[in-house]
Design a protein around this motif. Sequence first.
Motif, PDB file in Angstrom:
ATOM      1  N   ARG A   1       0.824  -1.209   0.000  1.00  0.00           N
ATOM      2  CA  ARG A   1       0.000   0.000   0.000  1.00  0.00           C
ATOM      3  C   ARG A   1       0.857   1.258   0.000  1.00  0.00           C
ATOM      4  NH1 ARG A   1      -2.845  -3.404   3.825  1.00  0.00           N
ATOM      5  NH2 ARG A   1      -4.922  -3.812   3.040  1.00  0.00           N
ATOM      6  N   VAL A   2       0.304   2.309  -0.618  1.00  0.00           N
ATOM      7  CA  VAL A   2       0.909   3.637  -0.581  1.00  0.00           C
ATOM      8  C   VAL A   2      -0.201   4.624  -0.240  1.00  0.00           C
ATOM      9  CG1 VAL A   2       1.932   5.476  -1.992  1.00  0.00           C
ATOM     10  CG2 VAL A   2       2.756   3.161  -2.199  1.00  0.00           C
ATOM     11  N   PHE A   3       0.168   5.617   0.551  1.00  0.00           N
ATOM     12  CA  PHE A   3      -0.776   6.633   0.993  1.00  0.00           C
ATOM     13  C   PHE A   3      -0.351   7.998   0.483  1.00  0.00           C
ATOM     14  CE2 PHE A   3      -0.878   3.113   3.861  1.00  0.00           C
ATOM     15  CZ  PHE A   3      -2.212   2.949   4.166  1.00  0.00           C
ATOM     16  N   VAL A   4      -1.306   8.899   0.428  1.00  0.00           N
ATOM     17  CA  VAL A   4      -1.015  10.281   0.066  1.00  0.00           C
ATOM     18  C   VAL A   4      -1.664  11.184   1.105  1.00  0.00           C
ATOM     19  CG1 VAL A   4      -3.015  10.581  -1.481  1.00  0.00           C
ATOM     20  CG2 VAL A   4      -0.993  11.974  -1.810  1.00  0.00           C
TER      21      VAL A   4
ATOM     22  N   GLN B   1      -4.886  11.949   5.249  1.00  0.00           N
ATOM     23  CA  GLN B   1      -4.142  10.824   4.696  1.00  0.00           C
ATOM     24  C   GLN B   1      -5.113   9.831   4.081  1.00  0.00           C
ATOM     25  OE1 GLN B   1      -0.812   9.161   6.944  1.00  0.00           O
ATOM     26  NE2 GLN B   1      -1.630   7.130   6.537  1.00  0.00           N
ATOM     27  N   ARG B   2      -4.830   9.427   2.841  1.00  0.00           N
ATOM     28  CA  ARG B   2      -5.690   8.490   2.118  1.00  0.00           C
ATOM     29  C   ARG B   2      -4.848   7.401   1.478  1.00  0.00           C
ATOM     30  NH1 ARG B   2     -10.357  11.474  -0.509  1.00  0.00           N
ATOM     31  NH2 ARG B   2     -10.326  13.567   0.362  1.00  0.00           N
ATOM     32  N   GLN B   3      -5.400   6.188   1.478  1.00  0.00           N
ATOM     33  CA  GLN B   3      -4.747   5.116   0.713  1.00  0.00           C
ATOM     34  C   GLN B   3      -5.040   5.398  -0.747  1.00  0.00           C
ATOM     35  OE1 GLN B   3      -5.171   0.935   1.855  1.00  0.00           O
ATOM     36  NE2 GLN B   3      -5.401   0.457  -0.303  1.00  0.00           N
ATOM     37  N   ILE B   4      -4.010   5.454  -1.555  1.00  0.00           N
ATOM     38  CA  ILE B   4      -4.205   5.804  -2.959  1.00  0.00           C
ATOM     39  C   ILE B   4      -3.853   4.660  -3.902  1.00  0.00           C
ATOM     40  CG2 ILE B   4      -1.937   6.829  -3.442  1.00  0.00           C
ATOM     41  CD1 ILE B   4      -5.352   8.302  -4.399  1.00  0.00           C
TER      42      ILE B   4
END
Length: 95
Positions: free
Chosen positions: A6-9, A16-19
Motif C-alpha cells: 500500500r501507498v498513501f497520500v 491521509q488516504r490510501q491511494i
Amino acid sequence: MAGIYRVFVIDLTGKQRQIYSSNSETEFKATKIQEIRKKILENIGYLPGGGSDDFRLVFRNAILEDERTFADYEITHMSILHLIPQLSGGGSLKH
C-alpha cells in the motif's frame, strides 16, 4: 514479502488516504508515478483545474517525476507521498 502493498497520500486538506495497493511486489515496484497521479485525480477529484499539472507529488523531499517508478525513489509498502499544489508564476523579480 507476500501480501498487499500500500501507498498513501496526504492530500491538500492534510487528510491521509490510501491511494494505491497491489498484491505483487514486482508490480508495486514497477508502478509509475504517472499512474499514481491518475489515481489521485480519479479518487480525490477536487484538484484545482482538474489537470495532472496542477499538483506535485513529493517523497523524501524529492518532487516525483511522472516517468519514474516506485523502485526509482525507493518507495516501499506503507510509504506516504505528499500532494502539494503547483503554483503558477515564474515572472522576473524586480528590485
